[in-house]
Design a protein around this motif. Structure first.
Motif, PDB file in Angstrom:
ATOM      1  N   SER A  68       0.822  -1.214   0.000  1.00 51.67           N
ATOM      2  CA  SER A  68       0.000   0.000   0.000  1.00 51.67           C
ATOM      3  C   SER A  68       0.854   1.263   0.000  1.00 51.67           C
ATOM      4  O   SER A  68       0.377   2.340  -0.366  1.00 51.67           O
ATOM      5  CB  SER A  68      -0.932   0.005   1.223  1.00 51.67           C
ATOM      6  N   VAL A  69       2.130   1.139   0.404  1.00 54.99           N
ATOM      7  CA  VAL A  69       3.033   2.289   0.460  1.00 54.99           C
ATOM      8  C   VAL A  69       3.934   2.360  -0.769  1.00 54.99           C
ATOM      9  O   VAL A  69       4.360   3.442  -1.171  1.00 54.99           O
ATOM     10  CB  VAL A  69       3.901   2.226   1.744  1.00 54.99           C
ATOM     11  N   VAL A  70       4.204   1.208  -1.379  1.00 56.81           N
ATOM     12  CA  VAL A  70       5.139   1.133  -2.507  1.00 56.81           C
ATOM     13  C   VAL A  70       4.822   2.137  -3.615  1.00 56.81           C
ATOM     14  O   VAL A  70       5.740   2.789  -4.141  1.00 56.81           O
ATOM     15  CB  VAL A  70       5.186  -0.310  -3.060  1.00 56.81           C
ATOM     16  N   PRO A  71       3.548   2.312  -4.025  1.00 57.53           N
ATOM     17  CA  PRO A  71       3.282   3.286  -5.096  1.00 57.53           C
ATOM     18  C   PRO A  71       3.775   4.695  -4.771  1.00 57.53           C
ATOM     19  O   PRO A  71       4.245   5.407  -5.658  1.00 57.53           O
ATOM     20  CB  PRO A  71       1.751   3.250  -5.222  1.00 57.53           C
ATOM     21  N   TYR A  72       3.679   5.108  -3.496  1.00 57.09           N
ATOM     22  CA  TYR A  72       4.156   6.432  -3.116  1.00 57.09           C
ATOM     23  C   TYR A  72       5.674   6.525  -3.268  1.00 57.09           C
ATOM     24  O   TYR A  72       6.206   7.564  -3.667  1.00 57.09           O
ATOM     25  CB  TYR A  72       3.771   6.735  -1.673  1.00 57.09           C
ATOM     26  N   LEU A  73       6.371   5.436  -2.944  1.00 60.27           N
ATOM     27  CA  LEU A  73       7.832   5.460  -2.992  1.00 60.27           C
ATOM     28  C   LEU A  73       8.344   5.573  -4.415  1.00 60.27           C
ATOM     29  O   LEU A  73       9.340   6.252  -4.683  1.00 60.27           O
ATOM     30  CB  LEU A  73       8.404   4.199  -2.326  1.00 60.27           C
ATOM     31  N   PHE A  74       7.691   4.914  -5.359  1.00 63.27           N
ATOM     32  CA  PHE A  74       8.198   4.834  -6.722  1.00 63.27           C
ATOM     33  C   PHE A  74       7.511   5.790  -7.695  1.00 63.27           C
ATOM     34  O   PHE A  74       8.078   6.132  -8.727  1.00 63.27           O
ATOM     35  CB  PHE A  74       8.074   3.399  -7.243  1.00 63.27           C
ATOM     36  N   LEU A  75       6.282   6.198  -7.380  1.00 65.65           N
ATOM     37  CA  LEU A  75       5.516   7.003  -8.330  1.00 65.65           C
ATOM     38  C   LEU A  75       5.078   8.352  -7.776  1.00 65.65           C
ATOM     39  O   LEU A  75       4.475   9.146  -8.504  1.00 65.65           O
ATOM     40  CB  LEU A  75       4.257   6.234  -8.785  1.00 65.65           C
ATOM     41  N   GLY A  76       5.344   8.623  -6.495  1.00 69.84           N
ATOM     42  CA  GLY A  76       4.786   9.807  -5.847  1.00 69.84           C
ATOM     43  C   GLY A  76       5.075  11.102  -6.574  1.00 69.84           C
ATOM     44  O   GLY A  76       4.166  11.860  -6.920  1.00 69.84           O
ATOM     45  N   VAL A  77       6.358  11.402  -6.843  1.00 64.89           N
ATOM     46  CA  VAL A  77       6.695  12.679  -7.471  1.00 64.89           C
ATOM     47  C   VAL A  77       6.267  12.706  -8.933  1.00 64.89           C
ATOM     48  O   VAL A  77       5.954  13.774  -9.483  1.00 64.89           O
ATOM     49  CB  VAL A  77       8.207  12.971  -7.340  1.00 64.89           C
ATOM     50  N   VAL A  78       6.233  11.532  -9.586  1.00 64.76           N
ATOM     51  CA  VAL A  78       5.789  11.474 -10.986  1.00 64.76           C
ATOM     52  C   VAL A  78       4.307  11.835 -11.077  1.00 64.76           C
ATOM     53  O   VAL A  78       3.890  12.655 -11.907  1.00 64.76           O
ATOM     54  CB  VAL A  78       6.049  10.076 -11.580  1.00 64.76           C
ATOM     55  N   ILE A  97     -14.033   5.454  -9.794  1.00 66.35           N
ATOM     56  CA  ILE A  97     -14.564   4.364 -10.622  1.00 66.35           C
ATOM     57  C   ILE A  97     -13.611   3.176 -10.593  1.00 66.35           C
ATOM     58  O   ILE A  97     -14.034   2.019 -10.476  1.00 66.35           O
ATOM     59  CB  ILE A  97     -14.780   4.861 -12.066  1.00 66.35           C
ATOM     60  N   GLY A  98     -12.315   3.463 -10.687  1.00 69.37           N
ATOM     61  CA  GLY A  98     -11.330   2.383 -10.649  1.00 69.37           C
ATOM     62  C   GLY A  98     -11.371   1.604  -9.348  1.00 69.37           C
ATOM     63  O   GLY A  98     -11.314   0.368  -9.338  1.00 69.37           O
ATOM     64  N   ARG A  99     -11.499   2.303  -8.230  1.00 72.64           N
ATOM     65  CA  ARG A  99     -11.585   1.618  -6.935  1.00 72.64           C
ATOM     66  C   ARG A  99     -12.860   0.790  -6.848  1.00 72.64           C
ATOM     67  O   ARG A  99     -12.854  -0.312  -6.276  1.00 72.64           O
ATOM     68  CB  ARG A  99     -11.540   2.635  -5.797  1.00 72.64           C
ATOM     69  N   ALA A 100     -13.940   1.315  -7.399  1.00 78.91           N
ATOM     70  CA  ALA A 100     -15.193   0.546  -7.386  1.00 78.91           C
ATOM     71  C   ALA A 100     -15.031  -0.761  -8.140  1.00 78.91           C
ATOM     72  O   ALA A 100     -15.499  -1.820  -7.686  1.00 78.91           O
ATOM     73  CB  ALA A 100     -16.321   1.383  -7.995  1.00 78.91           C
ATOM     74  N   VAL A 101     -14.351  -0.726  -9.273  1.00 76.91           N
ATOM     75  CA  VAL A 101     -14.146  -1.936 -10.075  1.00 76.91           C
ATOM     76  C   VAL A 101     -13.240  -2.930  -9.340  1.00 76.91           C
ATOM     77  O   VAL A 101     -13.535  -4.128  -9.253  1.00 76.91           O
ATOM     78  CB  VAL A 101     -13.548  -1.573 -11.448  1.00 76.91           C
ATOM     79  N   VAL A 102     -12.127  -2.427  -8.786  1.00 72.59           N
ATOM     80  CA  VAL A 102     -11.175  -3.322  -8.105  1.00 72.59           C
ATOM     81  C   VAL A 102     -11.816  -3.941  -6.870  1.00 72.59           C
ATOM     82  O   VAL A 102     -11.702  -5.155  -6.636  1.00 72.59           O
ATOM     83  CB  VAL A 102      -9.897  -2.537  -7.735  1.00 72.59           C
ATOM     84  N   LEU A 103     -12.490  -3.122  -6.061  1.00 77.21           N
ATOM     85  CA  LEU A 103     -13.147  -3.659  -4.863  1.00 77.21           C
ATOM     86  C   LEU A 103     -14.281  -4.608  -5.233  1.00 77.21           C
ATOM     87  O   LEU A 103     -14.514  -5.605  -4.539  1.00 77.21           O
ATOM     88  CB  LEU A 103     -13.681  -2.512  -4.006  1.00 77.21           C
ATOM     89  N   VAL A 129      -2.170   2.327  -5.928  1.00 79.57           N
ATOM     90  CA  VAL A 129      -1.895   3.225  -7.059  1.00 79.57           C
ATOM     91  C   VAL A 129      -3.057   4.198  -7.259  1.00 79.57           C
ATOM     92  O   VAL A 129      -2.863   5.406  -7.450  1.00 79.57           O
ATOM     93  CB  VAL A 129      -1.637   2.416  -8.339  1.00 79.57           C
ATOM     94  N   LEU A 130      -4.289   3.681  -7.205  1.00 82.27           N
ATOM     95  CA  LEU A 130      -5.462   4.541  -7.380  1.00 82.27           C
ATOM     96  C   LEU A 130      -5.570   5.572  -6.265  1.00 82.27           C
ATOM     97  O   LEU A 130      -5.922   6.736  -6.510  1.00 82.27           O
ATOM     98  CB  LEU A 130      -6.725   3.682  -7.437  1.00 82.27           C
ATOM     99  N   ASP A 135      -5.223  11.012  -3.988  1.00 84.53           N
ATOM    100  CA  ASP A 135      -4.653  11.934  -2.996  1.00 84.53           C
ATOM    101  C   ASP A 135      -3.899  13.071  -3.678  1.00 84.53           C
ATOM    102  O   ASP A 135      -3.954  14.228  -3.226  1.00 84.53           O
ATOM    103  CB  ASP A 135      -3.712  11.187  -2.054  1.00 84.53           C
ATOM    104  N   SER A 136      -3.182  12.741  -4.750  1.00 85.29           N
ATOM    105  CA  SER A 136      -2.389  13.747  -5.453  1.00 85.29           C
ATOM    106  C   SER A 136      -3.271  14.759  -6.168  1.00 85.29           C
ATOM    107  O   SER A 136      -2.864  15.904  -6.394  1.00 85.29           O
ATOM    108  CB  SER A 136      -1.448  13.077  -6.466  1.00 85.29           C
ATOM    109  N   ALA A 137      -4.490  14.353  -6.531  1.00 83.60           N
ATOM    110  CA  ALA A 137      -5.422  15.271  -7.189  1.00 83.60           C
ATOM    111  C   ALA A 137      -6.224  16.080  -6.186  1.00 83.60           C
ATOM    112  O   ALA A 137      -6.554  17.244  -6.441  1.00 83.60           O
ATOM    113  CB  ALA A 137      -6.370  14.481  -8.093  1.00 83.60           C
ATOM    114  N   ALA A 138      -6.556  15.490  -5.040  1.00 82.07           N
ATOM    115  CA  ALA A 138      -7.483  16.127  -4.101  1.00 82.07           C
ATOM    116  C   ALA A 138      -6.915  17.401  -3.490  1.00 82.07           C
ATOM    117  O   ALA A 138      -7.613  18.427  -3.415  1.00 82.07           O
ATOM    118  CB  ALA A 138      -7.868  15.139  -3.000  1.00 82.07           C
ATOM    119  N   GLN A 139      -5.653  17.376  -3.030  1.00 79.42           N
ATOM    120  CA  GLN A 139      -5.104  18.554  -2.348  1.00 79.42           C
ATOM    121  C   GLN A 139      -4.995  19.761  -3.273  1.00 79.42           C
ATOM    122  O   GLN A 139      -5.403  20.862  -2.901  1.00 79.42           O
ATOM    123  CB  GLN A 139      -3.759  18.213  -1.707  1.00 79.42           C
ATOM    124  N   PRO A 140      -4.457  19.638  -4.494  1.00 79.23           N
ATOM    125  CA  PRO A 140      -4.429  20.822  -5.358  1.00 79.23           C
ATOM    126  C   PRO A 140      -5.788  21.195  -5.942  1.00 79.23           C
ATOM    127  O   PRO A 140      -5.968  22.311  -6.432  1.00 79.23           O
ATOM    128  CB  PRO A 140      -3.449  20.422  -6.472  1.00 79.23           C
TER     129      PRO A 140
END
Length: 433
Positions: A68-78, A97-103, A129-130, A135-140
């Motif tokens: 659950s943390v790995v995506p932040y480590l490798f993709l966070g700044v991207v 929508i993506g979370r709804a499908v995965v869950l 990843v989702l 999170d990256s979209a919500a704050q800005p």
């Protein structure tokens, strides 16, 4: 309202109004709140599946937690750089929508008896990843729907609902799990995310398209620009450094606290749960008081107050002469008060911290600034948790909590000895980097 929110300084002379009366924020808050409740409820099902149904080994449990943390480590700044190029509202809709499908896939896997370690690992990684994108979209995105003068109150309202969700959600999830089973919980969370997507799509906001990237520039240049902006800014630099140091201390207490209380002090699980609930109450009250404290003290001093308060509970637990023989009558009040002050401190500082960041940075760099701080926090937390295990082994639990308290004090000192201490929300956009 959207035009006002987009212009720095508009409406700043007015006292912040109740943001839930603004239709755009009410929709955003509703989508965020129901998703937080759904996540807390489904989180119980995830934990029980991992420990019981899959009979995961300690190593496998560690791997699933890390995913659950790995995506932040490798993709966070991207991802943060992409959020300064993409439409943030659209990203929030697609991630829901993506979370709804995965869950929604989890109950299907359970019903056909196809859920195993690897399939659950894929689910957790995809959700991570989702969540990173969301999170990256919500704050800005928030400054587009809330005037700058109301950002602290908006973050406080979000913090209050998330605190309630984090406190009540697991208890509700445990009850529903016993009554209806894990497939229902995952289907329920999937439906909640679908509703969240609908609410997000109804937000009326005009997001200006980003300026075209100059010839010869690529995403790497955008990432570096975001880092330079964050760590060269007069007040954002000490804020970021203080948050990073705070995360190091928090990774230590988050790692050892439960083990110390349950194993060394031998506190009953129900009492431990009650103490955690006191932390939720403290967090709710802290977020309730945060806007008024930010206005009265200024952003910097309100953040400093939160940083100072968080030192107290861990010093108390480090020096208190308690053991498993101390008895419930002494241990429960001590641990409950410690958790209450811990939650109170976070409630006060979070809303003022995030609100100040959102007000200080231009929209064009919001995604990168936030992702730079968030990604570094995750990296520090990851290694801090490993350090906590070493410290607890060498020093024991009380001294390890004492070390964390010292680190929390350093985080407070960074704020107190920097220009951030005098910063105010209403002056944030006027500062030069």
């Amino acid at each position: 309202m959207h035009d006002d929110a987009a212009r720095p300084g508009s409406g700043d002379g007015d006292r912040a109004r109740e943001v839930l009366r603004a239709p755009a924020f009410a929709l955003f808050w509703s989508a965020t709140t129901i998703r937080a409740f759904g996540g807390s409820i489904a989180g119980v099902a995830f934990q029980i599946l991992i420990v019981t149904s899959l009979a995961a080994s300690p190593f496998e449990i560690g791997v699933l937690s890390a995913l659950s943390v790995v995506p932040y480590l490798f993709l966070g700044v991207v991802v943060g750089a992409l959020m300064d190029r993409w439409r943030r509202q659209r990203t929030l809709i697609f991630t829901s929508i993506g979370r709804a499908v995965v869950l929604g896939a989890v109950p299907v896997l359970l019903l056909v008896d196809a859920l195993d370690f690897w399939s659950l690992a894929i689910v957790i990684l995809m959700l991570g990843v989702l969540t990173l994108f969301a999170d990256s979209a919500a704050q800005p995105f928030l400054p587009h729907i809330v005037p700058r003068s109301s950002l602290v109150m908006a973050n406080a309202r979000l913090g209050q609902s998330e605190t309630v969700a984090g406190t009540a959600g697991p208890a509700l999830g445990g009850a529903l799990l016993n009554l209806l089973g894990a497939p229902f919980l995952f289907a329920f969370d999937a439906a909640i995310n679908a509703v969240s997507a609908v609410l997000q799509s109804r937000i009326r906001v005009d997001e200006a398209p980003p300026l075209p990237r100059a010839s010869g520039r690529h995403i790497g240049h955008d990432i570096v620009e975001g880092m330079r902006y964050t760590y060269r800014h007069r007040t954002l630099r000490p804020l970021a450094l203080s948050v990073h140091i705070w995360f190091l201390a928090n990774s230590i207490v988050a790692t050892v606290f439960a083990v110390f209380v349950l194993r060394e002090l031998n506190l009953e699980p129900w009492a431990f749960g009650l103490a955690l609930a006191c932390g939720g109450v403290g967090g709710f009250l802290g977020a309730l008081f945060a806007p008024a404290l930010g206005r009265r003290l200024g952003a910097g001093r309100a953040i400093l107050l939160g940083r100072l308060l968080v030192i107290l509970p861990w010093v108390a637990l480090a020096v208190a002469p308690v053991s498993a023989a101390s008895g419930l009558a002494l241990l429960l009040p001590l641990i409950s008060v410690a958790q209450f002050v811990y939650g109170l401190s976070m409630g006060i500082e979070d809303a003022n911290d995030i609100g100040y960041r959102q007000a200080a940075a231009p929209d064009a760099i919001q995604g990168r600034m936030n992702s730079t701080i968030r990604t570094m926090n995750r990296v520090i937390f990851f290694f801090g948790a490993l350090l906590a295990g070493v410290l607890a082994t060498v020093l024991g639990y009380p001294l390890t909590l004492g070390v964390a308290a010292v680190i929390f004090a350093v985080a407070a000192a960074v704020v107190g000895l920097s220009p951030l201490r005098r910063a105010r929300h209403e002056d944030a956009a006027d500062l030069e980097s």
